[in-house]
Design a protein around this motif. Sequence first.
Motif, PDB file in Angstrom:
ATOM      1  N   ARG A  88       0.826  -1.210   0.000  1.00  0.00           N
ATOM      2  CA  ARG A  88       0.000   0.000   0.000  1.00  0.00           C
ATOM      3  C   ARG A  88       0.859   1.259   0.000  1.00  0.00           C
ATOM      4  O   ARG A  88       0.526   2.256  -0.653  1.00  0.00           O
ATOM      5  N   SER A  89       1.948   1.209   0.745  1.00  0.00           N
ATOM      6  CA  SER A  89       2.854   2.350   0.752  1.00  0.00           C
ATOM      7  C   SER A  89       3.466   2.576  -0.627  1.00  0.00           C
ATOM      8  O   SER A  89       3.579   3.713  -1.097  1.00  0.00           O
ATOM      9  N   ILE A  90       3.848   1.504  -1.302  1.00  0.00           N
ATOM     10  CA  ILE A  90       4.401   1.619  -2.653  1.00  0.00           C
ATOM     11  C   ILE A  90       3.364   2.171  -3.613  1.00  0.00           C
ATOM     12  O   ILE A  90       3.664   3.001  -4.480  1.00  0.00           O
ATOM     13  N   GLU A  91       2.120   1.742  -3.470  1.00  0.00           N
ATOM     14  CA  GLU A  91       1.047   2.239  -4.342  1.00  0.00           C
ATOM     15  C   GLU A  91       0.856   3.743  -4.191  1.00  0.00           C
ATOM     16  O   GLU A  91       0.662   4.455  -5.167  1.00  0.00           O
ATOM     17  N   GLY A  92       0.919   4.234  -2.951  1.00  0.00           N
ATOM     18  CA  GLY A  92       0.735   5.661  -2.744  1.00  0.00           C
ATOM     19  C   GLY A  92       1.895   6.509  -3.233  1.00  0.00           C
ATOM     20  O   GLY A  92       1.711   7.619  -3.702  1.00  0.00           O
ATOM     21  N   TRP A 135     -12.749   8.007  -3.216  1.00  0.00           N
ATOM     22  CA  TRP A 135     -12.233   8.142  -1.864  1.00  0.00           C
ATOM     23  C   TRP A 135     -12.781   7.052  -0.951  1.00  0.00           C
ATOM     24  O   TRP A 135     -13.942   6.665  -1.047  1.00  0.00           O
ATOM     25  N   ASP A 136     -11.932   6.561  -0.073  1.00  0.00           N
ATOM     26  CA  ASP A 136     -12.302   5.550   0.906  1.00  0.00           C
ATOM     27  C   ASP A 136     -12.574   6.266   2.231  1.00  0.00           C
ATOM     28  O   ASP A 136     -11.649   6.742   2.899  1.00  0.00           O
ATOM     29  N   PHE A 137     -13.863   6.323   2.615  1.00  0.00           N
ATOM     30  CA  PHE A 137     -14.239   7.077   3.816  1.00  0.00           C
ATOM     31  C   PHE A 137     -13.980   6.304   5.107  1.00  0.00           C
ATOM     32  O   PHE A 137     -14.234   6.818   6.190  1.00  0.00           O
ATOM     33  N   CYS A 138     -13.475   5.088   4.967  1.00  0.00           N
ATOM     34  CA  CYS A 138     -13.090   4.337   6.166  1.00  0.00           C
ATOM     35  C   CYS A 138     -11.695   4.720   6.659  1.00  0.00           C
ATOM     36  O   CYS A 138     -11.279   4.294   7.728  1.00  0.00           O
ATOM     37  N   ILE A 139     -10.970   5.525   5.877  1.00  0.00           N
ATOM     38  CA  ILE A 139      -9.611   5.919   6.256  1.00  0.00           C
ATOM     39  C   ILE A 139      -9.685   6.939   7.384  1.00  0.00           C
ATOM     40  O   ILE A 139     -10.365   7.967   7.280  1.00  0.00           O
ATOM     41  N   THR A 140      -8.997   6.656   8.464  1.00  0.00           N
ATOM     42  CA  THR A 140      -8.944   7.565   9.608  1.00  0.00           C
ATOM     43  C   THR A 140      -7.523   8.022   9.920  1.00  0.00           C
ATOM     44  O   THR A 140      -7.338   8.986  10.660  1.00  0.00           O
ATOM     45  N   ASN A 141      -6.533   7.330   9.369  1.00  0.00           N
ATOM     46  CA  ASN A 141      -5.136   7.666   9.631  1.00  0.00           C
ATOM     47  C   ASN A 141      -4.657   8.724   8.639  1.00  0.00           C
ATOM     48  O   ASN A 141      -4.944   8.661   7.448  1.00  0.00           O
ATOM     49  N   ARG A 142      -3.920   9.726   9.135  1.00  0.00           N
ATOM     50  CA  ARG A 142      -3.451  10.809   8.283  1.00  0.00           C
ATOM     51  C   ARG A 142      -2.483  10.308   7.212  1.00  0.00           C
ATOM     52  O   ARG A 142      -2.558  10.718   6.051  1.00  0.00           O
ATOM     53  N   SER A 143      -1.579   9.409   7.591  1.00  0.00           N
ATOM     54  CA  SER A 143      -0.612   8.901   6.622  1.00  0.00           C
ATOM     55  C   SER A 143      -1.300   8.081   5.530  1.00  0.00           C
ATOM     56  O   SER A 143      -0.948   8.171   4.349  1.00  0.00           O
ATOM     57  N   MET A 144      -2.291   7.280   5.920  1.00  0.00           N
ATOM     58  CA  MET A 144      -3.026   6.518   4.921  1.00  0.00           C
ATOM     59  C   MET A 144      -3.822   7.424   4.002  1.00  0.00           C
ATOM     60  O   MET A 144      -3.980   7.146   2.808  1.00  0.00           O
ATOM     61  N   ALA A 145      -4.341   8.529   4.549  1.00  0.00           N
ATOM     62  CA  ALA A 145      -5.057   9.490   3.703  1.00  0.00           C
ATOM     63  C   ALA A 145      -4.121  10.121   2.682  1.00  0.00           C
ATOM     64  O   ALA A 145      -4.490  10.308   1.509  1.00  0.00           O
ATOM     65  N   LEU A 200      -4.615   8.232  -6.006  1.00  0.00           N
ATOM     66  CA  LEU A 200      -5.601   8.805  -6.939  1.00  0.00           C
ATOM     67  C   LEU A 200      -4.940   9.772  -7.909  1.00  0.00           C
ATOM     68  O   LEU A 200      -5.306   9.833  -9.093  1.00  0.00           O
ATOM     69  N   ARG A 201      -3.974  10.543  -7.415  1.00  0.00           N
ATOM     70  CA  ARG A 201      -3.290  11.493  -8.295  1.00  0.00           C
ATOM     71  C   ARG A 201      -2.517  10.764  -9.391  1.00  0.00           C
ATOM     72  O   ARG A 201      -2.553  11.165 -10.565  1.00  0.00           O
TER      73      ARG A 201
END
Length: 619
Positions: free
Chosen positions: A40-44, A203-213, A220-221
């Motif tokens: 997930r980190s690589i994807e972002g 957008w995934d509205f289940c995201i609550t962590n700032r880093s994951m956001a 998406l970008r």
Amino acid sequence: MKYLSEWDQWKRYSSKSWKRFLEKAREMTTHLELWRKDIRSIEGKFGTGIQSYFSFLRFLVLLNLVIFMIIFMLVLLPILLTKYKITNSTFVFIPFKDMDVQCTLYPVSSSGLIYFYSYIIDLLSGTGFLEETSLFYGHYTIDGVKFQNFTYDLPLAYLVSTIAYLTLSLLWIVKRSVEGFKINLIRSEEHFQSYCNKIFAGWDFCITNRSMADLKHSSLRYELRADLEEERIRQKIAERTSEETLRIYSLRLFLNCVVLAVLAACFYAIYIATVFSQEHMKKEISKMVLGENLLILYLPSIVITLANFITPIIFTKIIHYEDYSPGFEIRLTILRCVFVRLATICVLVFTLGSKITSCNNKDDDLCELCGYNQKLYPCWETQVGQEMYKLMIFDFIIILAVTLFVDFPRKLLVTYCSSWKLIQCWGQQEFAIPDNVLGIVYGQTICWIGAFFSPLLPAIATLKFIIIFYVKELSLLYTCRPSPRQFRASNSNFFFLLVLLIGLCLAIIPLTISMSRIPSSKACGPFTNFNTTWEVIPKTVSTFPSSLQSLVHGITSEAFAVPFFMIICLIMFYFIALAGAHKRVVDQLREQLSLESRDKRYLIQKLTEAQRDVQSQPA
């Protein structure tokens, strides 16, 4: 619910409870996914394209782990239980019936490993002390394992394990390919719909962590950049004049001729290296120095590895001048590299097969007696396994060497010596997805071919891919830069699996030929009493009851195969026609939705005009 019977109410309640349990289980399994946070980190940070490579690598790790478990349970476990006396069982050794003694001679190397570098040579080539271990085919010269109530047929289990892991690999790849094809089909229908889905529903509205956001923002970008890049290419193609079209097609024709020349040169070099190595292997190793010994033993592996390393670089440079879309560039580059990768293994396997079955003038009598060149290849299955082992080890060494001695020094030079013009032209390393994907597909194809001749090769491949994951992740994070030309992973995922499926088909062909056509070794292995490996199946069927034998013979006969094939074709044509009808209905519904949107737009426009007219009238 009150109008249903108690039985129907219980069934409905049980069905809902079971669905709820499956949903909770899926949620739990997502948290247990291997390398979930890393991917997930690589994807972002680098987009879904590079993320698809690491997901593909994770799939191969799991696949090889399952293959090793199949071989371990069917072949290794009964032997280990008997060898270490965990169970009350004994080995049943192979009785040599109607077999010439000369065919059973297997002179295993026993040089005593006088020099230290002999250990290194044995580890790299699978010879010496490794040749007698359970790593290779020759170690399993056992007819079965006798337990208290039954006798375990090891030759049958050995063959069944090979068929099982090939079938499992085929079904698993096809299943993932179908899933990727569905996503690819949905996303390729309408380009405007892709933008709407990403902007309004991405957008995934289940995201609550700032880093994951932040990672989701980056993902998406990158996807939007990929969509815009492909749209730009489509507009550029639509705006081409006839002269520009003629020029680009002429350039592509010339560059494809260059690609064919590179392929021909690689094939010829591999053929020459393989023939040279086979002809000079008769020389006594004791008379060679260390460098000459390594060169003769590993010359085919070295040339194959160099060809696999150089050609993707050439193809990557060539593809930039052909002016394709980023997604098509990936697929075309992979296809070109596939020809090189598959041809290297084909040349090696073909050369080994011809040497095994061909006889020299001095050894015609012994060769005709045994059915193969027994003097040069007394246990040819083990020697083929050693070649596959060498290819895998050398491929792993090259990957580590390139990362440690090329990518990291290149990063240091770019960082601290950026003022030099040569370093500026060289630039920072870009993560080449086609080259990396072909590297792991090549390694997996070697594993599929070599697992029959070297049963522990899937375990080595699993460990190799795990190390490659972390090495490539570190290289990506600290030495590479994201590609300036973005692309989507939806198309690439399906294409990666298609290339892997081609590699599996390549692996099945030589395995089928070796098991059904080439006589099995009479000096080693579980099939010494059989002319070919496949003969264990008819022997097993002959032990069945007569009614079951008739059923098996009927299923495998032409009288059953022809009608079965015709029925399968009819079913396939039916589903093709059904899919075409569904596609036409979907097109009609989309056209209807488009017309309804235009009608609504027209009504809103008229309503707005009427409101303006009412407001403009004097009170």
